[in-house]
Design a protein around this motif. Sequence first.
Motif, PDB file in Angstrom:
ATOM      1  N   ASN A 105      21.532 -27.248 -36.664  1.00  0.00           N
ATOM      2  CA  ASN A 105      22.842 -27.535 -37.235  1.00  0.00           C
ATOM      3  C   ASN A 105      23.757 -26.322 -37.128  1.00  0.00           C
ATOM      4  OD1 ASN A 105      22.239 -30.173 -37.874  1.00  0.00           O
ATOM      5  ND2 ASN A 105      22.753 -29.980 -40.043  1.00  0.00           N
ATOM      6  N   CYS A 109      27.390 -25.823 -35.268  1.00  0.00           N
ATOM      7  CA  CYS A 109      28.574 -25.282 -35.944  1.00  0.00           C
ATOM      8  C   CYS A 109      29.135 -24.088 -35.177  1.00  0.00           C
ATOM      9  CB  CYS A 109      28.229 -24.875 -37.378  1.00  0.00           C
ATOM     10  SG  CYS A 109      27.769 -26.250 -38.451  1.00  0.00           S
ATOM     11  N   TYR A 129      25.289 -38.464 -34.814  1.00  0.00           N
ATOM     12  CA  TYR A 129      24.530 -37.726 -35.827  1.00  0.00           C
ATOM     13  C   TYR A 129      25.530 -37.289 -36.891  1.00  0.00           C
ATOM     14  CZ  TYR A 129      21.931 -33.773 -37.882  1.00  0.00           C
ATOM     15  OH  TYR A 129      21.323 -32.892 -38.740  1.00  0.00           O
ATOM     16  N   ASN A 131      25.794 -35.190 -39.368  1.00  0.00           N
ATOM     17  CA  ASN A 131      26.145 -33.798 -39.658  1.00  0.00           C
ATOM     18  C   ASN A 131      27.126 -33.241 -38.633  1.00  0.00           C
ATOM     19  OD1 ASN A 131      22.952 -32.784 -41.081  1.00  0.00           O
ATOM     20  ND2 ASN A 131      24.807 -33.460 -42.101  1.00  0.00           N
ATOM     21  N   HIS A 132      27.061 -33.716 -37.401  1.00  0.00           N
ATOM     22  CA  HIS A 132      28.067 -33.321 -36.415  1.00  0.00           C
ATOM     23  C   HIS A 132      29.448 -33.800 -36.863  1.00  0.00           C
ATOM     24  CE1 HIS A 132      24.982 -33.014 -32.844  1.00  0.00           C
ATOM     25  NE2 HIS A 132      24.825 -32.075 -33.741  1.00  0.00           N
ATOM     26  N   TRP A 135      30.824 -31.684 -39.841  1.00  0.00           N
ATOM     27  CA  TRP A 135      31.350 -30.351 -39.513  1.00  0.00           C
ATOM     28  C   TRP A 135      32.730 -30.464 -38.854  1.00  0.00           C
ATOM     29  CZ3 TRP A 135      30.914 -25.691 -41.105  1.00  0.00           C
ATOM     30  CH2 TRP A 135      31.392 -24.616 -40.350  1.00  0.00           C
ATOM     31  N   ASP A 205      22.677 -31.507 -27.296  1.00  0.00           N
ATOM     32  CA  ASP A 205      21.728 -31.260 -28.379  1.00  0.00           C
ATOM     33  C   ASP A 205      20.402 -31.926 -28.016  1.00  0.00           C
ATOM     34  OD1 ASP A 205      20.180 -31.418 -30.723  1.00  0.00           O
ATOM     35  OD2 ASP A 205      21.935 -31.568 -32.014  1.00  0.00           O
TER      36      ASP A 205
END
Length: 390
Positions: A105, A109, A129, A131-132, A135, A205
């Motif tokens: 992660n 970032c 995803y 969390n992408h 951010w 990723d």
Amino acid sequence: MTDAPINPALAATFAPPVMAARRWLEGVTFPPERPLVNLSQAAPVDPPPAPLREAMGEAIGDPSAHIYGPVLGQPDLRAEIAARWSRAYGGEIEAAQVAVTSGCNQAFCAAIATLAQAGDNVIVPTPYYFNHAMWLHMMGIELRPLPCGDDLLPDPSRAAALMDDRTRAIVLVTPNNPTGKEYPDGVLDAFFELCQSGGLGLIVDETYRDFDSRSGAPHNLFACPDWQGTLIHLYSFSKVFRLTGHRIGALITGARRMAEVEKVLDTMTICPNQIGQRAALFGLQHLGDWVAGERAENLRRRKALEEVTDALEGWERLGSGAYFGYLRHPFDEPSDTLAQRLVLEQSLLILPGTMFVPEGDPFGGRTVRIAFANADADGLAEMGRRLAAL
């Protein structure tokens, strides 16, 4: 009195989905004959293998393991990654092109921080995803969704149609989270050419690379001329060596961008976890056979998931691979309410597709993600029975 302000971009970002799903369990009592089956999170729950834990224990006795280390990671680990990735992908990667990060992660970032600023946009295939997405929202960067459709593969021509003068990058995850889809090398080649010609960054990723069902290199991008100016590769040691709590990942890019990555990492964490780095190095050097066994077990569980879900009347499996199965459900209700009903009626926790798409996207309302890495064949069979009972 007036409260201190909260960053509006942060306030507008959705809550962490896994934590939101866990709150569905609060106050719920599960009957003893039907205990909770939790298939919500893509993280191993077992500890690292004994040889790795022993190596980590020895590292604790080294005084140098308890002080700041290099911002970009320990030189021996960076060199090991560069050498192994060069062999695996058939390219030439130097240790100076590798950064060790505090989890994948953080690698993402840092990559985004070097590419874009508020007002720019980044193209991200959906389902994504989460969390992408979080951010990008926090940074005030527009997430420009690239819907994949039922085959779950991103289309480079559709991505090209989304690009404008504020587009800075395209993000690909393969094997994919949340869908499990393994992107063919031809798809990656086409996106690389698109990004290279358009002056964009291509973030790839590969957190789940070690569980890819295919043999050989998943792509040849590191063998492309001038890959350093376009490709940003992300990786995680969390899944392959069960090091989720130690937060070790990696980022590979060209020297010019790496200088900017170092600024980001120094500001965020100063250095990655020293014990975790030593664990990752030990794993790379000594646990090849163990990793092969883990991959084989993962593929057996994938097959079990496919057999169970293919037998479910009305359900449709759209994708499976790595840690995930991605299904279309047959119910006339959105997946977020369906997922909460599964907790109450079947003691089963899975994540709704609404967590992996922008708000209002109808594709998310018809789909769910199953994270099967912590379920054996019996557990997956029980999941199938509970889905059928619903």
